[in-house]
Design a protein around this motif. Structure first.
Motif, PDB file in Angstrom:
ATOM      1  N   GLU A  97      -3.029   0.018   1.192  1.00 30.09           N
ATOM      2  CA  GLU A  97      -2.532  -0.969   2.162  1.00 30.09           C
ATOM      3  C   GLU A  97      -1.368  -0.369   2.949  1.00 30.09           C
ATOM      4  O   GLU A  97      -1.276  -0.532   4.169  1.00 30.09           O
ATOM      5  N   ASN A  98      -0.496   0.346   2.264  1.00 32.11           N
ATOM      6  CA  ASN A  98       0.654   0.970   2.906  1.00 32.11           C
ATOM      7  C   ASN A  98       0.205   2.046   3.907  1.00 32.11           C
ATOM      8  O   ASN A  98       0.702   2.102   5.036  1.00 32.11           O
ATOM      9  N   HIS A  99      -0.741   2.878   3.496  1.00 31.71           N
ATOM     10  CA  HIS A  99      -1.255   3.936   4.386  1.00 31.71           C
ATOM     11  C   HIS A  99      -1.888   3.323   5.631  1.00 31.71           C
ATOM     12  O   HIS A  99      -1.659   3.768   6.752  1.00 31.71           O
ATOM     13  N   ASP A 146     -11.753 -10.094  -7.630  1.00 27.73           N
ATOM     14  CA  ASP A 146     -10.517 -10.774  -7.201  1.00 27.73           C
ATOM     15  C   ASP A 146      -9.474  -9.811  -6.650  1.00 27.73           C
ATOM     16  O   ASP A 146      -8.721 -10.131  -5.744  1.00 27.73           O
ATOM     17  N   TRP A 147      -9.453  -8.604  -7.268  1.00 29.40           N
ATOM     18  CA  TRP A 147      -8.493  -7.594  -6.805  1.00 29.40           C
ATOM     19  C   TRP A 147      -8.688  -7.293  -5.324  1.00 29.40           C
ATOM     20  O   TRP A 147      -7.733  -7.002  -4.604  1.00 29.40           O
ATOM     21  N   LEU A 148      -9.948  -7.316  -4.885  1.00 26.15           N
ATOM     22  CA  LEU A 148     -10.274  -6.863  -3.531  1.00 26.15           C
ATOM     23  C   LEU A 148     -10.450  -8.028  -2.556  1.00 26.15           C
ATOM     24  O   LEU A 148     -11.060  -7.874  -1.511  1.00 26.15           O
ATOM     25  N   SER A 149      -9.901  -9.187  -2.908  1.00 20.24           N
ATOM     26  CA  SER A 149     -10.016 -10.333  -2.012  1.00 20.24           C
ATOM     27  C   SER A 149      -9.213 -10.057  -0.737  1.00 20.24           C
ATOM     28  O   SER A 149      -8.264  -9.277  -0.748  1.00 20.24           O
ATOM     29  N   PRO A 150      -9.582 -10.708   0.363  1.00 25.30           N
ATOM     30  CA  PRO A 150      -8.834 -10.535   1.616  1.00 25.30           C
ATOM     31  C   PRO A 150      -7.347 -10.855   1.482  1.00 25.30           C
ATOM     32  O   PRO A 150      -6.513 -10.264   2.143  1.00 25.30           O
ATOM     33  N   ASP A 151      -7.014 -11.808   0.598  1.00 34.64           N
ATOM     34  CA  ASP A 151      -5.594 -12.141   0.386  1.00 34.64           C
ATOM     35  C   ASP A 151      -4.851 -10.994  -0.257  1.00 34.64           C
ATOM     36  O   ASP A 151      -3.725 -10.673   0.109  1.00 34.64           O
ATOM     37  N   ASN A 152      -5.493 -10.379  -1.247  1.00 37.59           N
ATOM     38  CA  ASN A 152      -4.849  -9.339  -2.025  1.00 37.59           C
ATOM     39  C   ASN A 152      -4.860  -7.976  -1.324  1.00 37.59           C
ATOM     40  O   ASN A 152      -3.946  -7.183  -1.503  1.00 37.59           O
ATOM     41  N   ALA A 153      -5.898  -7.728  -0.540  1.00 38.00           N
ATOM     42  CA  ALA A 153      -6.078  -6.409   0.094  1.00 38.00           C
ATOM     43  C   ALA A 153      -6.541  -6.594   1.537  1.00 38.00           C
ATOM     44  O   ALA A 153      -7.671  -6.226   1.887  1.00 38.00           O
ATOM     45  N   PRO A 154      -5.667  -7.146   2.397  1.00 39.03           N
ATOM     46  CA  PRO A 154      -6.096  -7.492   3.761  1.00 39.03           C
ATOM     47  C   PRO A 154      -6.530  -6.283   4.602  1.00 39.03           C
ATOM     48  O   PRO A 154      -7.541  -6.364   5.318  1.00 39.03           O
ATOM     49  N   LEU A 155      -5.793  -5.188   4.503  1.00 37.86           N
ATOM     50  CA  LEU A 155      -6.112  -4.057   5.380  1.00 37.86           C
ATOM     51  C   LEU A 155      -7.319  -3.263   4.877  1.00 37.86           C
ATOM     52  O   LEU A 155      -8.097  -2.735   5.676  1.00 37.86           O
ATOM     53  N   ILE A 156      -7.493  -3.218   3.569  1.00 43.66           N
ATOM     54  CA  ILE A 156      -8.708  -2.615   3.006  1.00 43.66           C
ATOM     55  C   ILE A 156      -9.907  -3.426   3.494  1.00 43.66           C
ATOM     56  O   ILE A 156     -10.922  -2.877   3.930  1.00 43.66           O
TER      57      ILE A 156
END
Lengths: 216, 208
Positions: free
Chosen positions: B135-137, B179-189
């Motif tokens: 997300e940071n990258h 759940d880890w990869l939900s849009p809330d948790n990982a928006p930019l991914i």
């Protein structure tokens, strides 16, 4: 000129190829042994090794993942094969296979008693493929002690660094491991160890103190 | 123009990025699913995937190891980052991190019952690092749905393909993984999955 720090555990294990590349041809670097697991959260991906490069103007570049570090250093030192895309791909394939064989050691070491029998069987099978593939490749390259052409490249260094670690400590992790990779069974791999092992540009790497690992 | 055969099991697992790259390249290719383990000894290193390329003159080139295959195809089709050695290294690092996350799935699936709790624990720890780092990258690259610059490169394709494998193969195996990869948790991914996933060059890949 950049300066380098390699953060890793003080054992002769996975980062050996990184260390060989760093000290190749008179290269200098400092080793940092982080306290573990206290310093886990300070690493970019919670893992080591990590390479920290500081260039002449003080800019810092931090890189994790041993393969990414190896490729970065090998490219910088002109050790990557670039004769053709197929040769480059073959280089990657050979390097990956060397790592695959090495990884059986920690895998066996940390496995449950019941899983070990299967792992040992898989190792014996893969060791045979490894020997066939590498001996054949080395023969096709002229049986001259090099993987590509007639000079040292990345895979030569990876082979030497890995095999030295395995021959020294492999049997402690998996009893009988190194017997499958004995000089008799691997004449051309052994020739690489001889020829590349005696290259003066690797003298510094070989002379660095080696800590006997508690685990591989 | 070369044609390709990709040999692998008929599952959405370790060869997904190879398949996506082949689709993206527009090259002609077929999938081959060898009988296993009968054909193990016919493979260069006893493992899959294997790529077999036949060029115009009929010469064949055989290559094993999923990452070697990926690098070969990505280089051939101009998808490798080459803006600087550091960017190239960063590309490799990001790719391997994606792979590290994927590898928890077979480890969990094929490991002993009693090791699963500890595998899940490690996965939860590494997922947190993965999401933070990526997300940071992606934010530093402008939150534009790409890992490098403003066009599709190797890591974009690897992310899309691997997350498909994770969601389809992994989510049913490891509880809570999706759940880890939900849009809330990982928006930019998720934005990469959306933007790159809509590329017409990946239509063939998604239809397989």
């Amino acid at each position: 000129m950049s300066t380098y720090t390699l953060r890793h555990f003080p054992i002769q294990a996975r980062p050996e190829t990184c260390r060989a590349l760093l000290s190749y041809d008179g290269g200098d670097y400092t080793s940092e042994h982080p306290v573990w697991p206290m310093e886990k959260s300070k690493q970019p991906f919670g893992k080591v090794p990590v390479l920290i490069e500081t260039d002449a103007s003080g800019n810092v570049f931090q890189l994790s993942d041993s393969m990414a570090i190896e490729h970065y250093l090998a490219t910088k030192k002109g050790l990557m094969v670039d004769s053709s895309p197929q040769d480059r791909a073959r280089q990657d394939e050979l390097r990956s296979q060397i790592l695959d064989i090495f990884l059986f050691a920690p895998q066996y070491r940390f496995a449950t008693e019941e899983a070990r029998k299967t792992i040992k069987e898989q190792y014996v099978t893969q060791a045979k493929f490894f020997i066939d593939f590498h001996e054949s490749h080395l023969k096709n390259n002229g049986s001259n002690g090099y993987y590509f052409g007639s000079k040292i490249t990345y895979v030569d260094i990876a082979l030497v660094a890995t095999m030295r670690a395995l021959r020294r400590f492999g049997d402690e992790s998996m009893p009988g491991m190194t017997g499958y990779l004995s000089p008799e069974r691997t004449p051309l791999i052994n020739k690489v160890l001889d020829v590349v092992g005696n290259d003066p540009k690797l003298a510094k790497f070989f002379s660095e103190p080696r800590v006997k690992p508690a685990v591989l | 123009m070369s044609t390709y055969v990709l040999r692998y099991f008929p599952i959405k697992a370790r060869a997904e990025t190879c398949r996506a790259l082949l689709s993206y390249s527009g090259a002609s290719y077929t999938n081959e699913a060898p009988a296993w383990p009968q054909e193990k000894s016919n493979q260069p290193f006893g493992k899959l995937p294997v790529l077999i390329e036949t060029d115009e003159s009929g010469a064949t080139f055989k290559l094993s190891d999923s990452l070697a295959i990926e690098h070969y195809l990505a280089t051939k089709y101009g998808l490798m980052v080459d803006s600087s050695p550091q960017d190239r290294a960063c590309q490799d690092e990001l790719r391997h991190q994606i792979k590290d996350i994927y590898e928890f799935i077979p480890q969990y699936r094929f490991g002993n019952e009693d090791t699963r709790a500890s595998v899940k624990e490690k996965l939860d720890v590494q997922m947190k690092y993965f999401i933070e780092y990526h997300e940071n990258h992606l934010k530093n690259n402008g939150s534009n749905g790409h890992y490098f610059g403003d066009k599709t490169t190797y890591v974009d394709i690897a992310l899309v393909a691997s997350m498909r494998a994770v969601r389809e193969f992994g989510a049913s195996i490891i509880p809570g993984l999706a759940d880890w990869l939900s849009p809330d948790n990982a928006p930019l991914i998720n934005k990469v999955i959306e933007v790159v996933g809509a590329d017409p060059k990946l239509v063939k890949y998604f239809n397989e």
